[in-house]
Design a protein around this motif. Structure first.
Motif, PDB file in Angstrom:
ATOM      1  N   ALA A 196      18.521  34.431  31.716  1.00  0.00           N
ATOM      2  CA  ALA A 196      17.147  34.678  31.279  1.00  0.00           C
ATOM      3  C   ALA A 196      16.598  33.471  30.519  1.00  0.00           C
ATOM      4  O   ALA A 196      15.398  33.215  30.536  1.00  0.00           O
ATOM      5  N   ARG A 197      17.478  32.736  29.841  1.00  0.00           N
ATOM      6  CA  ARG A 197      17.046  31.559  29.087  1.00  0.00           C
ATOM      7  C   ARG A 197      16.868  30.350  30.007  1.00  0.00           C
ATOM      8  O   ARG A 197      16.528  29.267  29.532  1.00  0.00           O
ATOM      9  N   GLY A 198      17.101  30.506  31.288  1.00  0.00           N
ATOM     10  CA  GLY A 198      16.846  29.423  32.232  1.00  0.00           C
ATOM     11  C   GLY A 198      18.073  28.605  32.592  1.00  0.00           C
ATOM     12  O   GLY A 198      17.949  27.534  33.182  1.00  0.00           O
ATOM     13  N   ARG A 253      21.836  36.933  29.474  1.00  0.00           N
ATOM     14  CA  ARG A 253      20.973  36.274  28.482  1.00  0.00           C
ATOM     15  C   ARG A 253      20.787  34.802  28.817  1.00  0.00           C
ATOM     16  O   ARG A 253      19.677  34.275  28.740  1.00  0.00           O
ATOM     17  N   GLY A 276      16.130  39.261  32.630  1.00  0.00           N
ATOM     18  CA  GLY A 276      15.465  39.866  31.477  1.00  0.00           C
ATOM     19  C   GLY A 276      15.251  41.350  31.696  1.00  0.00           C
ATOM     20  O   GLY A 276      15.489  42.167  30.809  1.00  0.00           O
ATOM     21  N   PRO A 278      15.437  34.333  36.125  1.00  0.00           N
ATOM     22  CA  PRO A 278      15.373  34.676  34.699  1.00  0.00           C
ATOM     23  C   PRO A 278      14.669  36.019  34.480  1.00  0.00           C
ATOM     24  O   PRO A 278      15.067  36.813  33.646  1.00  0.00           O
ATOM     25  N   ARG A 279      13.636  36.269  35.268  1.00  0.00           N
ATOM     26  CA  ARG A 279      12.873  37.488  35.087  1.00  0.00           C
ATOM     27  C   ARG A 279      13.711  38.735  35.394  1.00  0.00           C
ATOM     28  O   ARG A 279      13.684  39.721  34.664  1.00  0.00           O
TER      29      ARG A 279
END
Lengths: 216, 310
Positions: free
Chosen positions: A168-170, A165, A133, A129-130
């Motif tokens: 990044a939201r998991g 996205r 992002g 996710p990082r």
């Protein structure tokens, strides 16, 4: 068929932890603790995947970058999954731009790490996710910049942004596919393209930019 | 022998029609080279070694002195050659040549002095930094390790201490220290750390874009905190938080690891979600949606508009 890996990390505790957390179909065939021993171990053991710590002693002081420069770009080169506790964006970007196929943090669970290894072994990219992002940030996705053609290396397409996205939201790749009504293979293709852009883009001199901005 | 040759040469300059300053110049350069030849070691040597004299051997000193002597001889040759008829020009030229000779002879020593000063300053800066890092590690990591050892039989406390310490060290090492008021990303990260500490869960926070925390952004962070608290209380597994600050809006997604619930089945008198999440952002002209179903992961999507853009 099991996947052969070499684990490179300067901390014994981490190496043992990683080795033990990997699932049965991932076979550790070598370990190393600095740049020199890593290059040697990788050349000797010829693994499919290298789990590589970003910060390593030895070499010319570039850590993982020194290892990547030596072992990639030859026939039969392994695929590299970068592993780090560091959240510093410039480190993450530098290893990906140097040829790592993925980046995960050391807090990753055993099954997830095994999954990441399998994915990297088949040539897919692994985005935490990082990292997703960071990519959105670096390519100006929040500012509404969209690539009209796939070939634009300095921007992401709308679909690539959606995929990033969700990561990044998991969301896992499978969940991303379900959410966007696309196959998991298509998700992998999009992530691969983003990796390609991240490695080749000159946008704002990505690494330099990352150093200033930092991943918050 | 060399000196004899030079003297002979000087005696014959008139016959050779050489410019009168050429011989002194050649002698001057030769003398300078002789005086500088042993100094390579001095300049190149580790500037942290203050003891320069010890670097120079006896033989080197002989060469330096000989060089100085030859340079002096060159100046003297220059002074007595008839390069001009004007007395004033002669005095200035010879004076200038003498000063130049002195400066050039001393140049290597002077260079070294400059380097030594800058190395000293660098070392002081490094020492200061090292002391500061040591102080920080002592106040944080060592204290925490002591606490952990004392609480070794309480796994929850150990996990909480370790997590808090990890976060602290991480922010010390990798992040610019910004205040929650200046940076909504920092505010969100701080709010999530508190949830982590209170509920003993792990939350992965990713922020894209950053800005000073306005009223609306603060409401969104507050709502996200409530959502994360709910996720920690009812969900299992790690919680993912993703925040994106675009030109006109700020969005935060809070996602748990399951097991999900049926939003329609929540009694209306349960105020948690309705008030503290949805209500809070609606008052700021934003909105929040809860997506969940039994057997899936719950995700709360919070959106507020950024009024400072208007």
């Amino acid at each position: 068929m099991s996947i052969s890996v070499v684990i490179v990390d300067d901390h014994d505790v981490i190496r043992v932890g990683v080795r033990e957390s990997l699932e049965d179909d991932v076979e550790v065939i070598g370990e190393a603790k600095d740049v020199e021993s890593a290059i040697e171990a990788i050349r000797k053991a010829r693994p499919q995947v290298v789990i590589l710590d970003v910060h390593l002693p030895g070499g010319r002081g570039g850590g993982a970058l020194d290892v990547l420069a030596e072992v990639l770009g030859v026939p039969g080169a392994p695929r590299v999954l970068a592993l780090s506790v560091s959240d510093a964006a410039e480190d993450v970007v530098a290893v990906v731009r140097a040829g790592a196929r993925g980046y995960v943090t050391k807090s990753i669970s055993g099954p997830d790490l095994s999954d990441a290894v399998r994915r990297v072994a088949t040539g897919d990219a692994v985005f935490s996710p990082r990292l997703a992002g960071f990519v959105l940030d670096a390519f100006g996705a929040a500012g509404g910049e969209v690539a009209v053609v796939d070939e634009d290396l300095d921007k992401l397409t709308e679909r690539e942004q959606e995929v990033m996205r969700l990561i990044a939201r998991g969301y896992t790749y499978r969940e991303v596919g379900e959410k966007l009504f696309i196959s998991i293979k298509t998700v992998e293709t999009h992530v691969g393209k983003v990796l390609h852009k991240l490695q080749l883009s000159n946008r704002h001199e990505l690494a330099h930019w990352a150093a200033r901005r930092g991943i918050a | 022998m060399l000196a004899v040759a030079i003297v002979l040469l000087v005696g014959r300059t008139d016959e050779l029609h050489l410019p009168p300053w050429l011989i002194p110049l050649i002698v001057f350069i030769a003398g300078l080279a002789l005086a500088w030849s042993p100094l390579d070691a001095v300049v190149a040597a580790d500037a942290r070694r203050p003891d320069v004299v010890a670097l120079v051997s006896r033989e080197a000193w002989v060469r330096i002195l000989l060089g100085v002597f030859v340079v002096g001889f060159a100046v003297w040759l220059f002074a007595r050659s008839d390069f001009t008829d004007s007395r004033a020009v002669r005095i200035w030229a010879v004076g200038g040549a003498t000063v130049l000779a002195a400066v050039l002879l001393l140049a290597p020593w002077w260079l070294r002095l400059i380097r030594q000063v800058s190395v000293e300053r660098e070392r002081r800066v490094r020492e200061f930094e090292r002391a500061e890092i040591a102080a920080h590690l002592h106040d944080s990591v060592l204290q925490t390790l002591t606490l952990i050892r004392a609480k070794a039989d309480d796994p929850d406390a150990v996990a909480r201490l370790a997590r808090a310490q990890e976060r602290d060290l991480r922010s010390y090492l990798y992040q610019e220290r910004r205040s929650p008021a200046d940076s909504v990303a920092t505010a969100l990260a701080a709010a999530m750390s508190e949830v982590e500490d209170t509920h003993g869960v792990s939350i992965d926070v990713v922020s894209v874009g950053d800005a000073p925390t306005s009223e609306a952004l603060r409401a969104a962070v507050g709502a996200a905190r409530e959502a994360a608290t709910n996720a920690a209380r009812h969900g299992v597994g790690p919680i993912s938080v993703y925040a994106e600050l675009a030109a006109g809006r700020y969005q935060v997604f809070v996602r748990d690891g399951g097991p999900g619930f049926d939003p329609a089945a929540v009694p209306t008198d349960r105020l948690g979600i309705r008030n503290s999440i949805v209500g809070r952002v609606r008052r700021q002209g934003g909105d929040a949606e809860v997506h969940s179903a039994p057997g899936t992961r719950t995700e709360v999507a919070i959106t507020v508009a950024r009024e400072e853009e208007r």
